[in-house]
Design a protein around this motif. Structure first.
Motif, PDB file in Angstrom:
ATOM      1  N   ILE A   1       5.878  -7.267  26.273  1.00  0.00           N
ATOM      2  CA  ILE A   1       6.436  -8.076  25.187  1.00  0.00           C
ATOM      3  C   ILE A   1       7.740  -7.452  24.690  1.00  0.00           C
ATOM      4  O   ILE A   1       7.762  -6.290  24.280  1.00  0.00           O
ATOM      5  CB  ILE A   1       5.450  -8.195  24.010  1.00  0.00           C
ATOM      6  CG1 ILE A   1       4.108  -8.763  24.474  1.00  0.00           C
ATOM      7  CG2 ILE A   1       6.047  -9.029  22.885  1.00  0.00           C
ATOM      8  CD1 ILE A   1       4.170 -10.196  24.963  1.00  0.00           C
ATOM      9  N   PHE A   2       8.823  -8.245  24.727  1.00  0.00           N
ATOM     10  CA  PHE A   2      10.095  -7.778  24.174  1.00  0.00           C
ATOM     11  C   PHE A   2       9.993  -7.607  22.660  1.00  0.00           C
ATOM     12  O   PHE A   2      10.307  -6.557  22.120  1.00  0.00           O
ATOM     13  CB  PHE A   2      11.222  -8.777  24.475  1.00  0.00           C
ATOM     14  CG  PHE A   2      11.642  -8.831  25.903  1.00  0.00           C
ATOM     15  CD1 PHE A   2      12.155  -7.719  26.528  1.00  0.00           C
ATOM     16  CD2 PHE A   2      11.542 -10.013  26.635  1.00  0.00           C
ATOM     17  CE1 PHE A   2      12.568  -7.759  27.853  1.00  0.00           C
ATOM     18  CE2 PHE A   2      11.941 -10.074  27.946  1.00  0.00           C
ATOM     19  CZ  PHE A   2      12.454  -8.944  28.563  1.00  0.00           C
TER      20      PHE A   2
ATOM     21  N   ARG B   1      10.951  -3.067  25.349  1.00  0.00           N
ATOM     22  CA  ARG B   1       9.721  -3.847  25.293  1.00  0.00           C
ATOM     23  C   ARG B   1       8.494  -2.946  25.246  1.00  0.00           C
ATOM     24  O   ARG B   1       8.527  -1.798  25.704  1.00  0.00           O
ATOM     25  CB  ARG B   1       9.617  -4.807  26.487  1.00  0.00           C
ATOM     26  CG  ARG B   1       9.785  -4.148  27.844  1.00  0.00           C
ATOM     27  CD  ARG B   1       9.920  -5.174  28.969  1.00  0.00           C
ATOM     28  NE  ARG B   1      10.367  -4.555  30.201  1.00  0.00           N
ATOM     29  CZ  ARG B   1       9.564  -4.031  31.117  1.00  0.00           C
ATOM     30  NH1 ARG B   1       8.243  -4.061  30.937  1.00  0.00           N
ATOM     31  NH2 ARG B   1      10.042  -3.492  32.220  1.00  0.00           N
ATOM     32  N   TRP B   2       7.428  -3.501  24.658  1.00  0.00           N
ATOM     33  CA  TRP B   2       6.111  -2.878  24.747  1.00  0.00           C
ATOM     34  C   TRP B   2       5.442  -3.338  26.019  1.00  0.00           C
ATOM     35  O   TRP B   2       5.587  -4.486  26.435  1.00  0.00           O
ATOM     36  CB  TRP B   2       5.238  -3.294  23.560  1.00  0.00           C
ATOM     37  CG  TRP B   2       3.781  -2.994  23.780  1.00  0.00           C
ATOM     38  CD1 TRP B   2       3.182  -1.768  23.771  1.00  0.00           C
ATOM     39  CD2 TRP B   2       2.734  -3.937  24.067  1.00  0.00           C
ATOM     40  NE1 TRP B   2       1.837  -1.879  24.014  1.00  0.00           N
ATOM     41  CE2 TRP B   2       1.527  -3.205  24.205  1.00  0.00           C
ATOM     42  CE3 TRP B   2       2.697  -5.315  24.202  1.00  0.00           C
ATOM     43  CZ2 TRP B   2       0.312  -3.819  24.479  1.00  0.00           C
ATOM     44  CZ3 TRP B   2       1.490  -5.929  24.482  1.00  0.00           C
ATOM     45  CH2 TRP B   2       0.313  -5.189  24.613  1.00  0.00           C
ATOM     46  N   ASN B   3       4.714  -2.408  26.668  1.00  0.00           N
ATOM     47  CA  ASN B   3       3.954  -2.754  27.868  1.00  0.00           C
ATOM     48  C   ASN B   3       2.587  -2.107  27.758  1.00  0.00           C
ATOM     49  O   ASN B   3       2.477  -0.896  27.489  1.00  0.00           O
ATOM     50  CB  ASN B   3       4.659  -2.254  29.126  1.00  0.00           C
ATOM     51  CG  ASN B   3       4.327  -3.070  30.360  1.00  0.00           C
ATOM     52  OD1 ASN B   3       5.158  -3.821  30.855  1.00  0.00           O
ATOM     53  ND2 ASN B   3       3.105  -2.943  30.860  1.00  0.00           N
TER      54      ASN B   3
ATOM     55  N   ASP C   1       7.856   5.422  26.453  1.00  0.00           N
ATOM     56  CA  ASP C   1       9.061   4.579  26.429  1.00  0.00           C
ATOM     57  C   ASP C   1       8.730   3.097  26.252  1.00  0.00           C
ATOM     58  O   ASP C   1       9.637   2.284  26.058  1.00  0.00           O
ATOM     59  CB  ASP C   1       9.866   4.761  27.724  1.00  0.00           C
ATOM     60  CG  ASP C   1      10.508   6.137  27.805  1.00  0.00           C
ATOM     61  OD1 ASP C   1      10.796   6.711  26.732  1.00  0.00           O
ATOM     62  OD2 ASP C   1      10.714   6.626  28.925  1.00  0.00           O
ATOM     63  N   PHE C   2       7.449   2.742  26.353  1.00  0.00           N
ATOM     64  CA  PHE C   2       7.034   1.339  26.228  1.00  0.00           C
ATOM     65  C   PHE C   2       5.956   1.186  25.152  1.00  0.00           C
ATOM     66  O   PHE C   2       5.024   0.408  25.302  1.00  0.00           O
ATOM     67  CB  PHE C   2       6.528   0.815  27.578  1.00  0.00           C
ATOM     68  CG  PHE C   2       7.592   0.742  28.630  1.00  0.00           C
ATOM     69  CD1 PHE C   2       8.360  -0.392  28.781  1.00  0.00           C
ATOM     70  CD2 PHE C   2       7.848   1.827  29.455  1.00  0.00           C
ATOM     71  CE1 PHE C   2       9.360  -0.458  29.744  1.00  0.00           C
ATOM     72  CE2 PHE C   2       8.843   1.773  30.418  1.00  0.00           C
ATOM     73  CZ  PHE C   2       9.606   0.633  30.561  1.00  0.00           C
ATOM     74  N   GLY C   3       6.137   1.933  24.054  1.00  0.00           N
ATOM     75  CA  GLY C   3       5.185   1.883  22.959  1.00  0.00           C
ATOM     76  C   GLY C   3       5.359   0.654  22.104  1.00  0.00           C
ATOM     77  O   GLY C   3       6.331  -0.108  22.238  1.00  0.00           O
TER      78      GLY C   3
ATOM     79  N   ARG D   1       8.063 -13.012  22.293  1.00  0.00           N
ATOM     80  CA  ARG D   1       9.072 -12.993  23.360  1.00  0.00           C
ATOM     81  C   ARG D   1       8.525 -12.160  24.515  1.00  0.00           C
ATOM     82  O   ARG D   1       8.554 -10.940  24.499  1.00  0.00           O
ATOM     83  CB  ARG D   1      10.394 -12.428  22.839  1.00  0.00           C
ATOM     84  CG  ARG D   1      10.959 -13.236  21.662  1.00  0.00           C
ATOM     85  CD  ARG D   1      12.358 -12.810  21.283  1.00  0.00           C
ATOM     86  NE  ARG D   1      12.810 -13.487  20.082  1.00  0.00           N
ATOM     87  CZ  ARG D   1      13.316 -14.711  20.037  1.00  0.00           C
ATOM     88  NH1 ARG D   1      13.434 -15.392  21.159  1.00  0.00           N
ATOM     89  NH2 ARG D   1      13.703 -15.253  18.893  1.00  0.00           N
ATOM     90  N   GLN D   2       8.043 -12.868  25.530  1.00  0.00           N
ATOM     91  CA  GLN D   2       7.332 -12.225  26.631  1.00  0.00           C
ATOM     92  C   GLN D   2       8.255 -11.898  27.802  1.00  0.00           C
ATOM     93  O   GLN D   2       9.221 -12.611  28.071  1.00  0.00           O
ATOM     94  CB  GLN D   2       6.200 -13.141  27.123  1.00  0.00           C
ATOM     95  CG  GLN D   2       5.318 -12.504  28.181  1.00  0.00           C
ATOM     96  CD  GLN D   2       4.431 -13.478  28.913  1.00  0.00           C
ATOM     97  OE1 GLN D   2       3.672 -13.111  29.802  1.00  0.00           O
ATOM     98  NE2 GLN D   2       4.525 -14.753  28.567  1.00  0.00           N
ATOM     99  N   ALA D   3       7.934 -10.838  28.512  1.00  0.00           N
ATOM    100  CA  ALA D   3       8.594 -10.517  29.780  1.00  0.00           C
ATOM    101  C   ALA D   3       7.639 -10.817  30.933  1.00  0.00           C
ATOM    102  O   ALA D   3       6.436 -10.573  30.830  1.00  0.00           O
ATOM    103  CB  ALA D   3       9.001  -9.042  29.811  1.00  0.00           C
TER     104      ALA D   3
END
Length: 682
Positions: free
Chosen positions: A166-167, A70-72, A56-58, A99-101
């Motif tokens: 990263i969004f 977002r990617w994580n 889910d965060f690829g 665009r960072q989280a």
């Protein structure tokens, strides 16, 4: 005969002139087409990464154009992790946006791939400090000059606190201009290390106070600040054209000495040694005091001096917008207790609020306590500042725009960093602030927040302002029937209409994806505002939907969002009323299958649409500058050929010269003739 020939000759010459100008306008339109909204080239790229948290965060979440995903990186992939976008054919780019989280990155660099050798090459390294404004979800905008032609762009993480998230990683080829200038003090000396901000762009001044940034062509409010040393300054409406250089200089006023720096700081509790009370008076916006877990209401920071101090201003630079009510107290030896010298409630604003109070009479004491009497979570403070400042006054009234009656108890904010005060029973307010430019706004329960007004405060003359608020009216959700996709048997749909933020609807714990809560009315209902209060669970993607006449649910445009990053509540205000028989809040998913989504309150309103007084429309004046020129003809031509698809009502009225209900080439021709002095429009 000769006179007639001369007259025909002048007409032919004028016609050729008009034709040439029309041709020139067409060329301008061609350039306008090229300058439309920049295309994010990453959306057509193939994403890849060093690792993923899970499916889910690829990496594909970082180029889907969706800021709710977002990617994580994986938990153990911190320093050395990367996220890349590659293309099958070379692309020319001059801007990269990260665009960072969560503000986890401490150092990074941008790499591009050589189309021939297929090697990654560094083209940018992050500055120090990397996030000077302490944004909790910072966006980094990197301009590449000259532009590069590449088959790939990669974000490489050199250093991070934990695994990076990263969004979006975006790449563009955009028209650019240069904004530059100097930031000086009142003596004309350059200020090193000041932060200059224009939109999402930032630059640090060098040792001589000079700055320069390459930014997208456009119009900006430009701000210069050096926190803790100088007052910020903002210049509004700075226009930066493509391939042009604009100079914007600033003169900053030094802050008075911060008396808190010479005090001893203690507190009710500390989160840890790294977040103890002395961090709130060390002069650094990189450190902060944080109360210990559980120390929410009643937490405090005490300042004590070895001798009496006299001051008239206290500023609290808060982190995370958690404080809802606070008091400033001094120790009264005769009573053997702390006593209030100021108390205030604080509205939710988001970000890192600056809470300031200026006293009409100086305070003399050797003790000062900042008491947090109510908060959403444990308090966190970057810096406390205690000073003596020159004083000006902002006063006025807050009124109901429909009835003209005063709005008692309205909260008035004078910002940035001015004051937050409450209006009295007559809607009147008055507050002391430092002489400067401020945005003054008001809010009140049962009303829409009003548009801020710009005021310039001087030391000699009070500034008066009237603030208007529009009433919300009744909560239309109470006229509907609540329903939901599921519930847990205890936290039922009816809870979102009970007016109690301590209760909530919660979905079935076994059904956490594609859940919803909403209301259905007996008949079509118009509304302009929806308030979602008290999100439960870590909801990561959601939106508002209405039931269409076809019986299908349709999303309301521009309402998709990620509650994880918007705070505990979210309000939508629509420009035009929406009509529907049913409304629902749709939740795509939470951050984990076991994390159950929920909502405390759903409110729906239909406040009046308030229109500011409009100046009389000048025929042919398409840009509203009060005169007719070539730019007006250009806008009219864009509308006539369908390039500008959503003209304003004012533009339609100004451009429809022949009064046939539309703007056509005949209108364009007359506007162009007027622009060059061959026609008069009435």
């Amino acid at each position: 005969m000769l006179a007639q020939q001369r007259k025909r000759g002048r007409k032919m010459k004028a016609s050729r002139c008009i034709f040439a100008l029309m041709l020139a306008l067409m060329l301008v339109l061609a350039a306008a087409v090229a300058a439309q909204t920049p295309v994010n080239l990453s959306k057509s790229a193939q994403p890849s990464s060093s690792s993923d948290w899970n499916a889910d965060f690829g990496p594909y979440k970082a180029n889907d154009g969706d800021l709710t995903t977002r990617w994580n990186a994986a938990a153990d992939d911190v320093n050395g992790s990367w996220l890349a976008m590659t293309w099958s054919s070379p692309q020319t780019i001059n801007k990269v946006v990260v665009r960072q989280a969560f503000d986890r990155i401490r150092k990074f660099h941008i790499e591009v791939m050589d189309p021939v050798t297929k090697d990654w090459k560094a083209v940018y390294e992050s500055p120090t400090p990397i996030n000077p404004t302490n944004n909790p979800n910072p966006t980094f905008t990197i301009v590449l000059q000259p532009a590069v032609t590449t088959t790939g762009v990669r974000l490489f993480i050199d250093e991070a606190t934990v695994c990076v998230s990263i969004f979006e990683l975006e790449a563009y080829k955009v028209p650019l201009g240069i904004l530059k200038g100097t930031v000086k003090d009142e003596a004309g000396k350059g200020i090193a290390g000041a932060v200059v901000t224009a939109g999402g762009n930032q630059a640090l001044t060098d040792a001589n106070g000079a700055y320069e940034m390459l930014i997208d062509a456009g119009t900006y409010d430009v701000t210069a600040v050096k926190t803790g040393e100088f007052r910020s300054r903002t210049t509004r409406g700075v226009k930066v054209d493509a391939d042009a250089t604009v100079t914007q200089d600033f003169v900053l006023i030094a802050l008075p000495p911060n008396l808190a720096r010479s005090a001893t700081a203690t507190s009710s509790s500390d989160w840890s040694e790294d977040y103890d009370a002395p961090k709130a008076i060390d002069g650094s916006m990189q450190t902060r005091w944080n109360a210990a877990a559980g120390d929410v209401e009643g937490a405090y920071v005490d300042l004590e001096w070895s001798s009496q101090q006299t001051f008239n201003k206290v500023t609290i630079r808060e982190a995370f917008d958690r404080i809802r009510e606070y008091a400033l107290q001094i120790f009264d030896k005769s009573k053997g207790d702390w006593v209030d010298i100021y108390r205030a409630t604080v509205p939710t604003t988001g970000g890192d609020p600056v809470l300031s109070v200026v006293f009409s009479k100086p305070v003399t004491t050797n003790t000062l306590r900042v008491l947090v009497s109510r908060a959403d979570n444990v308090a966190s403070i970057w810096e406390l500042e205690v000073s003596n400042v020159p004083v000006g006054t902002v006063k006025g009234t807050v009124v109901d725009v429909t009835s003209g009656k005063p709005v008692a108890g309205a909260t008035v904010t004078v910002g940035p960093g001015g004051a937050i005060v409450a209006a009295d029973s007559n809607g009147a307010f008055s507050t002391m602030v430092e002489p400067d430019e401020y945005l003054v706004s008001a809010s009140a329960t049962g009303y829409l927040s009003g548009d801020p007004k710009v005021v310039v405060v001087s030391k000699d003359k009070p500034v008066e302002v009237v603030l208007q608020l529009a009433p919300l009216g009744e909560n239309l959700a109470l006229k509907g029937k609540p329903s939901a996709s599921s519930d847990d048997g205890t936290n039922v749909p009816e809870n979102v209409l009970d007016g109690d933020l301590t209760t909530a609807w919660m979905s079935d714990p076994l059904q956490t994806k594609r859940q919803w809560i909403g209301v259905t009315w007996d008949k079509e209902t118009q509304f302009r505002m929806v308030a979602l209060l008290g999100f439960r669970g870590v909801i990561q993607k959601s939106r508002l939907e209405i039931l269409a006449p076809s019986g299908e649910w349709e999303p309301i445009p521009d309402t998709e969002f990620n509650p994880e990053f918007t705070g505990p509540s979210k309000t939508f205000l629509f420009e035009k009323p929406i009509s529907a028989k049913a409304l629902r809040y749709f939740i795509f998913y939470t951050n984990h299958d076991t994390n159950v989504p929920g909502l405390s309150e759903l409110e729906v309103y239909n406040p009046p649409v308030l229109e500011a007084p409009k100046p009389a429309v000048v025929p042919g004046d398409m840009n509203g500058d009060g005169k007719i020129g070539i730019p007006d003809a250009t806008i009219a031509l864009q509308i006539a050929v369908g390039l500008l698809k959503t003209p304003t009502q004012e533009q339609i009225e100004a451009g429809d010269i022949n009064k046939n209900g539309k703007i056509d080439i005949a209108d364009v021709t007359r506007i162009l003739r007027a622009a060059v002095g061959l026609d008069k429009l009435s």
